[in-house]
Design a protein around this motif. Structure first.
Motif, PDB file in Angstrom:
ATOM      1  N   LEU A 166      12.339   3.847  -2.326  1.00 51.40           N
ATOM      2  CA  LEU A 166      12.352   3.286  -0.982  1.00 51.40           C
ATOM      3  C   LEU A 166      12.447   4.382   0.076  1.00 51.40           C
ATOM      4  N   ALA A 167      13.200   5.438  -0.211  1.00 52.82           N
ATOM      5  CA  ALA A 167      13.299   6.552   0.746  1.00 52.82           C
ATOM      6  C   ALA A 167      11.952   7.252   0.896  1.00 52.82           C
ATOM      7  N   LEU A 168      11.239   7.429  -0.197  1.00 54.01           N
ATOM      8  CA  LEU A 168       9.914   8.055  -0.126  1.00 54.01           C
ATOM      9  C   LEU A 168       8.941   7.158   0.643  1.00 54.01           C
ATOM     10  N   ALA A 221       7.359   6.489   8.299  1.00 59.43           N
ATOM     11  CA  ALA A 221       7.824   7.200   9.489  1.00 59.43           C
ATOM     12  C   ALA A 221       6.764   8.145  10.033  1.00 59.43           C
ATOM     13  N   ARG A 222       5.700   8.383   9.279  1.00 53.62           N
ATOM     14  CA  ARG A 222       4.593   9.238   9.720  1.00 53.62           C
ATOM     15  C   ARG A 222       3.324   8.398   9.810  1.00 53.62           C
ATOM     16  N   PRO A 223       3.212   7.495  10.779  1.00 58.26           N
ATOM     17  CA  PRO A 223       2.067   6.591  10.811  1.00 58.26           C
ATOM     18  C   PRO A 223       0.743   7.259  11.144  1.00 58.26           C
ATOM     19  N   ALA A 224       0.766   8.471  11.684  1.00 58.45           N
ATOM     20  CA  ALA A 224      -0.489   9.124  12.048  1.00 58.45           C
ATOM     21  C   ALA A 224      -1.290   9.527  10.821  1.00 58.45           C
ATOM     22  N   GLN A 225      -0.640   9.709   9.682  1.00 60.86           N
ATOM     23  CA  GLN A 225      -1.337  10.107   8.473  1.00 60.86           C
ATOM     24  C   GLN A 225      -1.786   8.868   7.721  1.00 60.86           C
ATOM     25  N   PRO A 226      -2.976   8.896   7.156  1.00 54.03           N
ATOM     26  CA  PRO A 226      -3.430   7.735   6.397  1.00 54.03           C
ATOM     27  C   PRO A 226      -2.594   7.559   5.131  1.00 54.03           C
ATOM     28  N   VAL A 227      -2.437   6.316   4.698  1.00 51.48           N
ATOM     29  CA  VAL A 227      -1.666   6.045   3.495  1.00 51.48           C
ATOM     30  C   VAL A 227      -2.406   6.569   2.276  1.00 51.48           C
ATOM     31  N   ARG A 228      -3.675   6.317   2.203  1.00 48.65           N
ATOM     32  CA  ARG A 228      -4.482   6.817   1.091  1.00 48.65           C
ATOM     33  C   ARG A 228      -5.091   8.150   1.510  1.00 48.65           C
ATOM     34  N   ASP A 259       0.827  -1.208   0.000  1.00 48.58           N
ATOM     35  CA  ASP A 259       0.000   0.000   0.000  1.00 48.58           C
ATOM     36  C   ASP A 259       0.861   1.256   0.000  1.00 48.58           C
ATOM     37  N   VAL A 260       1.913   1.248   0.795  1.00 47.61           N
ATOM     38  CA  VAL A 260       2.785   2.423   0.899  1.00 47.61           C
ATOM     39  C   VAL A 260       3.513   2.659  -0.417  1.00 47.61           C
ATOM     40  N   VAL A 261       4.100   1.614  -0.983  1.00 49.70           N
ATOM     41  CA  VAL A 261       4.835   1.754  -2.242  1.00 49.70           C
ATOM     42  C   VAL A 261       3.888   2.152  -3.367  1.00 49.70           C
ATOM     43  N   GLY A 262       2.725   1.547  -3.410  1.00 49.85           N
ATOM     44  CA  GLY A 262       1.739   1.905  -4.435  1.00 49.85           C
ATOM     45  C   GLY A 262       1.320   3.354  -4.331  1.00 49.85           C
ATOM     46  N   ASP A 263       1.141   3.822  -3.103  1.00 51.58           N
ATOM     47  CA  ASP A 263       0.767   5.218  -2.899  1.00 51.58           C
ATOM     48  C   ASP A 263       1.875   6.153  -3.370  1.00 51.58           C
ATOM     49  N   VAL A 264       3.122   5.800  -3.093  1.00 59.41           N
ATOM     50  CA  VAL A 264       4.252   6.620  -3.542  1.00 59.41           C
ATOM     51  C   VAL A 264       4.297   6.663  -5.065  1.00 59.41           C
ATOM     52  N   SER A 281       8.358  16.688  -5.528  1.00 54.82           N
ATOM     53  CA  SER A 281       7.757  15.506  -4.936  1.00 54.82           C
ATOM     54  C   SER A 281       6.911  15.910  -3.743  1.00 54.82           C
ATOM     55  N   ARG A 282       5.731  15.348  -3.643  1.00 48.23           N
ATOM     56  CA  ARG A 282       4.846  15.660  -2.529  1.00 48.23           C
ATOM     57  C   ARG A 282       5.265  14.910  -1.268  1.00 48.23           C
ATOM     58  N   LEU A 283       6.150  13.924  -1.399  1.00 49.15           N
ATOM     59  CA  LEU A 283       6.506  13.089  -0.269  1.00 49.15           C
ATOM     60  C   LEU A 283       7.916  13.317   0.223  1.00 49.15           C
TER      61      LEU A 283
END
Length: 145
Positions: free
Chosen positions: A97-99, A105-112, A36-41, A136-138
């Motif tokens: 991978l860094a993104l 590292a910011r788990p409080a924000q939703p991935v989507r 999910d994280v990589v797909g979102d990036v 980059s937004r990330l």
């Protein structure tokens, strides 16, 4: 010889014992899945460059439906596929991978979340991408499309 000491074992707590009875704790927030994280990036970077799925999939030499499933977190990609998708977006695998690490590292924000662009995509954006420089937004990586 008589001893007044108790025969009970001395217990040393590993954690401090709370003075007040503990309330039932809220469950820990669920950690996002890697896919999910990589797909979102991948999706955020593609949208930041105003590129279509077809354009990036063609540049990465992967199918458009497969790239779509990667972006939606439906498929686990191999490192070769991730590298190809990253390079198609002008990123290295380490950048991707860094993104993704930044998102984890910011788990409080939703991935989507809501779409990145405040402007709607232009009707002509289905053709070759125009030369732009998008931030980059990330992260702090500057991309040239």
């Amino acid at each position: 010889m008589s001893s007044h000491a108790s025969d009970e074992a001395r217990v040393i707590p590993l954690r401090p014992v709370p003075a007040v009875p503990a309330k039932p704790e809220e469950p820990a927030p669920k950690e996002p899945l890697w896919r999910d994280v990589v797909g979102d990036v991948l999706r955020r970077e593609r949208l930041a460059q105003e590129r279509t799925l077809k354009d990036v999939a063609d540049a990465a030499r992967i199918s458009m439906p497969y790239l779509s499933e990667l972006e939606r977190g439906r498929k686990e990609a191999s490192s070769e596929v991730l590298a190809a998708a990253a390079h198609a977006l002008g990123l290295g695998l380490a950048d991707l991978l860094a993104l993704a690490h930044g998102r984890l590292a910011r788990p409080a924000q939703p991935v989507r979340s809501r779409p990145l662009t405040s402007q709607p995509l232009r009707s002509g954006s289905r053709t070759a991408p125009r030369r732009t420089e998008a931030r980059s937004r990330l992260g702090d990586i500057r991309l040239a499309a």
